[in-house]
Design an enzyme around this catalytic site. Structure first.
Site, PDB file in Angstrom:
ATOM      1  N   SER A   3       0.799  -1.224   0.000  1.00 52.11           N
ATOM      2  CA  SER A   3       0.000   0.000   0.000  1.00 52.11           C
ATOM      3  C   SER A   3       0.837   1.282   0.000  1.00 52.11           C
ATOM      4  CB  SER A   3      -0.952   0.022   1.196  1.00 52.11           C
ATOM      5  OG  SER A   3      -0.235   0.166   2.404  1.00 52.11           O
ATOM      6  N   HIS A  27       1.013   4.555   6.840  1.00 52.56           N
ATOM      7  CA  HIS A  27       0.452   5.360   5.752  1.00 52.56           C
ATOM      8  C   HIS A  27       0.844   6.816   5.913  1.00 52.56           C
ATOM      9  CE1 HIS A  27      -2.998   2.450   4.383  1.00 52.56           C
ATOM     10  NE2 HIS A  27      -1.801   2.047   4.021  1.00 52.56           N
ATOM     11  N   ASP A  32      -8.096   6.342   4.013  1.00 45.12           N
ATOM     12  CA  ASP A  32      -8.263   5.250   4.969  1.00 45.12           C
ATOM     13  C   ASP A  32      -9.555   5.251   5.778  1.00 45.12           C
ATOM     14  OD1 ASP A  32      -5.808   4.249   4.225  1.00 45.12           O
ATOM     15  OD2 ASP A  32      -4.725   5.181   5.877  1.00 45.12           O
TER      16      ASP A  32
END
Length: 183
Positions: A59, A98, A124
Site C-alpha cells: 500500500s 500510511h 483510509d
C-alpha cells in the site's frame, strides 16, 4: 540415566558433560535477555510501543515495499501533512504505515488526521472504527513517524509469520548450532 547415556552415544555424544550443556543453556538465555534488553531500550529511546515495523503490504509503494524494515520514532512536534506515520486502529492488532493526507483542528482543539497509502486509490476512512464514529485518527492513535528504513530485510519475518512451523525450524536450528558448536 543409562538410557540417556545410550541415546547420547547413539547421537555421537558419548563424551557429553552436563556442565557444558548447562553453559550452552546459559548462553541461549543470555542471548534472549540481550535481545529483550535491546528491544526495550529502543522502545525507551524512540518513545514508541513498536520502534521497528515490517511493511506487510504494497500500500505504500513506491516509498516502501513489502518486507521493508522501518524505524519509528514518536515526536513531540505536531505531525504534518505528508508525514509517513505508524498508527493503530482500536480493536485491530496490526499497525498501519500510511501517509498523512489532511489534518485539521476539531472544535475541541484536537489535531486530527486523514491518512492514505500512497498506492491506494482511496483514503483510509474505511479502515477507521467508523461504527463508533471514528472518521479521523488522533495523535493518541499514532505510534510515531518513520525516520529510517532498510529495504526488504523484513522478508524473513514475513516468511516465518506466514508459515508458523518455520519458527520451530529456525529456533531448533539455533539451539542445535549453539549446543554442538565448539566454544
Amino acid at each position: 540415566m543409562k538410557l540417556v547415556q545410550k541415546l547420547l552415544g547413539m547421537m555421537g555424544m558419548s563424551d557429553f558433560e552436563p556442565s557444558i550443556a548447562l553453559r550452552k543453556m546459559i548462553q541461549i538465555a543470555y542471548l534472549l535477555s540481550f535481545a529483550l534488553f535491546l528491544w526495550n531500550s529502543l522502545r525507551i529511546i524512540t518513545d514508541t510501543e513498536g520502534p521497528v515495523v515490517v511493511v506487510l503490504s504494497g500500500s505504500m509503494r513506491p516509498a516502501f515495499h513489502r518486507g521493508d524494515i522501518l524505524f519509528v520514532k514518536n515526536q513531540k512536534d505536531p505531525y504534518q501533512v505528508g508525514d509517513i506515520v505508524v498508527f493503530k486502529i482500536p480493536g485491530k492488532e496490526i499497525p498501519i504505515v500510511h501517509r498523512i493526507l489532511t489534518s485539521h483542528m476539531t472544535d475541541e482543539g484536537k489535531q486530527v488526521f486523514l491518512t492514505k497509502g500512497d498506492n491506494n486509490t482511496v483514503a483510509d476512512r474505511g479502515l477507521y472504527d467508523y461504527k463508533n464514529g471514528q472518521r479521523w485518527i488522533e495523535k493518541k492513535d499514532i505510534d510515531g513517524k518513520i525516520y529510517a528504513n532498510f529495504p526488504y530485510l523484513g522478508m524473513f519475518t514475513i516468511w516465518i509469520s506466514e508459515k508458523p512451523y518455520y519458527k520451530f525450524l529456525v529456533v531448533g536450528f539455533v539451539v542445535i548450532v549453539t549446543f554442538f558448536s565448539n566454544e
